[in-house]
Design a protein around this motif. Structure first.
Motif, PDB file in Angstrom:
ATOM      1  N   LEU A  56       0.846  -1.184   0.000  1.00  0.00           N
ATOM      2  CA  LEU A  56       0.000   0.000   0.000  1.00  0.00           C
ATOM      3  C   LEU A  56       0.884   1.238   0.000  1.00  0.00           C
ATOM      4  O   LEU A  56       1.974   1.233   0.592  1.00  0.00           O
ATOM      5  N   GLN A  57       0.417   2.279  -0.630  1.00  0.00           N
ATOM      6  CA  GLN A  57       1.116   3.562  -0.656  1.00  0.00           C
ATOM      7  C   GLN A  57       0.141   4.644  -0.246  1.00  0.00           C
ATOM      8  O   GLN A  57      -1.047   4.584  -0.603  1.00  0.00           O
ATOM      9  N   VAL A  58       0.606   5.625   0.527  1.00  0.00           N
ATOM     10  CA  VAL A  58      -0.219   6.807   0.780  1.00  0.00           C
ATOM     11  C   VAL A  58       0.487   8.042   0.250  1.00  0.00           C
ATOM     12  O   VAL A  58       1.709   8.151   0.293  1.00  0.00           O
TER      13      VAL A  58
ATOM     14  N   TRP B 243       4.882   3.898   2.643  1.00  0.00           N
ATOM     15  CA  TRP B 243       4.543   2.586   2.110  1.00  0.00           C
ATOM     16  C   TRP B 243       4.328   1.590   3.245  1.00  0.00           C
ATOM     17  O   TRP B 243       4.946   1.690   4.304  1.00  0.00           O
ATOM     18  N   SER B 244       3.417   0.640   3.007  1.00  0.00           N
ATOM     19  CA  SER B 244       3.150  -0.425   3.978  1.00  0.00           C
ATOM     20  C   SER B 244       3.205  -1.778   3.270  1.00  0.00           C
ATOM     21  O   SER B 244       2.714  -1.922   2.146  1.00  0.00           O
ATOM     22  N   LYS B 245       3.796  -2.769   3.941  1.00  0.00           N
ATOM     23  CA  LYS B 245       3.865  -4.134   3.410  1.00  0.00           C
ATOM     24  C   LYS B 245       3.005  -5.101   4.207  1.00  0.00           C
ATOM     25  O   LYS B 245       3.031  -6.310   3.954  1.00  0.00           O
ATOM     26  N   ASP B 246       2.256  -4.584   5.188  1.00  0.00           N
ATOM     27  CA  ASP B 246       1.463  -5.469   6.049  1.00  0.00           C
ATOM     28  C   ASP B 246       0.017  -4.987   6.194  1.00  0.00           C
ATOM     29  O   ASP B 246      -0.551  -4.971   7.285  1.00  0.00           O
TER      30      ASP B 246
ATOM     31  N   TRP C   8       3.999   1.462   8.733  1.00  0.00           N
ATOM     32  CA  TRP C   8       4.291   2.289   7.569  1.00  0.00           C
ATOM     33  C   TRP C   8       5.720   2.813   7.624  1.00  0.00           C
ATOM     34  O   TRP C   8       6.271   3.019   8.708  1.00  0.00           O
ATOM     35  N   SER C   9       6.297   3.026   6.445  1.00  0.00           N
ATOM     36  CA  SER C   9       7.623   3.616   6.364  1.00  0.00           C
ATOM     37  C   SER C   9       7.559   5.098   6.720  1.00  0.00           C
ATOM     38  O   SER C   9       6.484   5.700   6.779  1.00  0.00           O
ATOM     39  N   ALA C  10       8.740   5.681   6.982  1.00  0.00           N
ATOM     40  CA  ALA C  10       8.794   7.112   7.277  1.00  0.00           C
ATOM     41  C   ALA C  10       8.330   7.909   6.062  1.00  0.00           C
ATOM     42  O   ALA C  10       8.530   7.504   4.911  1.00  0.00           O
ATOM     43  N   LEU C  11       7.687   9.038   6.311  1.00  0.00           N
ATOM     44  CA  LEU C  11       7.252   9.902   5.228  1.00  0.00           C
ATOM     45  C   LEU C  11       8.460  10.437   4.460  1.00  0.00           C
ATOM     46  O   LEU C  11       9.448  10.865   5.067  1.00  0.00           O
ATOM     47  N   GLU C  12       8.348  10.419   3.139  1.00  0.00           N
ATOM     48  CA  GLU C  12       9.411  10.946   2.293  1.00  0.00           C
ATOM     49  C   GLU C  12       8.814  11.855   1.223  1.00  0.00           C
ATOM     50  O   GLU C  12       7.665  11.682   0.815  1.00  0.00           O
TER      51      GLU C  12
END
Length: 347
Positions: A219-221, A235-238, A243-247
């Protein structure tokens, strides 16, 4: 002046007006007003959904944003056009005091009811979440249900239904910096869970995420940024648990709302104002563009919806069952515009 010559001039003038009124981009199939006149001077934050009976849109309208008389309005698309806007929710409290309503979000439950999420409160830092339900495609609505303490519901952009049956709601808070988090419900809003914020908001202030689907369950936001000047992503893989850090992306953002949707063929569509902030101050909310991407990273312009001076902002975007893309947005704060796009036609 000769009567026939005058008639020719009038017909020529009307022909020119019609020519310029028609969309010139082949991807744009239709541009129309959801309403021409309304019993409120200002509107903002529209949302759109497809019911079994067709499209429905909602927005908040009143004297102006934050005014106590601001309520939630809806209109449905019929064979004869959009219906007259009807107010379906207000911020009237048990003691009679009225507070403003904010940011409606529509979601059509597959094979079930239509859900309207919205907020009530003096400001975004103090508001709370509510929802209403409709069993007749938006003609009538249930009494308002206040969401549990700390749950706001989808803050601006639509929730997404995961394969697990979880309704994942992209949301954010403004009470302690601008922070993004996620809420989820497996029983259509009766019980809720939420994640911790994915950012601290000190240097990476962000709100109003929209969720996109990618291969391998990712998933991507894409989020509105406060001072960065560009759309932020995570991004999320679960399935949205972590979620990953905002970039920072390559997409400009003038501190204005965006929306995005994953098409049935896997491509991504984004609607946004492609300008940056000006030394930390909000940038202009024009032009308003539609971009398309194969991977959520590399984007190209599909259409320019507005490019004149003024505010064209807070878009909402969906893909209907026929494959067309529908967009609504604020037009100079006094009307809501609806645009229909064919994502398979190039500009």
């Amino acid at each position: 002046m000769n009567v026939n010559f005058r008639l020719l001039l009038i017909l020529f003038s009307l022909s020119i007006q019609q020519l310029y009124a028609q969309p010139t981009n082949p991807a744009i199939l239709k541009k129309e007003w959801i309403y021409e006149k309304a019993p409120f001077p200002e509107c903002h934050a529209s949302t759109i959904a497809e019911t079994p009976q067709g499209l429905i849109a909602s927005w908040f309208g009143g004297t102006h944003e934050r005014h106590p008389d601001v309520g939630i309005w809806v209109s449905s698309l019929t064979k004869s056009g959009w219906t007259t806007p009807v107010e379906v929710a207000t911020g009237v409290q048990p003691d009679g005091k009225r507070l403003p309503c904010w940011n409606p979000v529509l979601f059509q439950r597959p094979g079930g009811e239509l859900i309207l999420f919205y907020k009530v409160g003096p400001s975004p830092s103090t508001w709370w979440g509510l929802l209403k339900r409709s069993k007749d495609n938006g003609k009538t609505w249930s009494e308002a249900e206040r969401l549990p303490e700390g749950i706001l519901g989808p803050i601006k952009n639509k929730p997404v239904l995961l394969s697990s049956g979880v309704l994942l709601c992209p949301t954010s808070s403004e009470d302690h910096n601008w922070r993004v988090h996620f809420e989820q419900t497996s029983d259509w809003g009766k019980t809720w869970q939420k994640t911790a914020p994915i950012n601290d908001g000190i240097t990476d202030g962000a709100i109003q995420p929209s969720i996109l689907f990618h291969p391998n369950g990712q998933l991507q936001v894409l989020c509105r940024s406060q001072k960065v000047g560009y759309i932020l992503e995570s991004w999320s893989k679960d399935n949205g648990k972590t979620w990953s850090a905002l970039e920072k992306t390559s997409l400009p953002n003038p501190n204005s709302g965006t929306d995005a949707v994953t098409l049935k063929d896997g491509r991504q569509v984004l609607v946004y104002n492609p300008t940056t902030t000006n030394n930390g101050k909000n940038g202009p909310r024009t032009p308003l563009d539609v971009a398309i991407s194969d991977d959520g990273k590399n984007w190209k312009t599909l259409a320019v919806l507005e490019n004149e001076p003024g505010e064209y902002s807070y878009p909402a975007v969906i893909q209907s069952t026929d494959g067309l893309v529908h967009i609504t947005y604020t037009w100079k704060r006094n009307r809501v515009r609806h645009v229909v796009l064919d994502p398979n036609k190039k500009s």
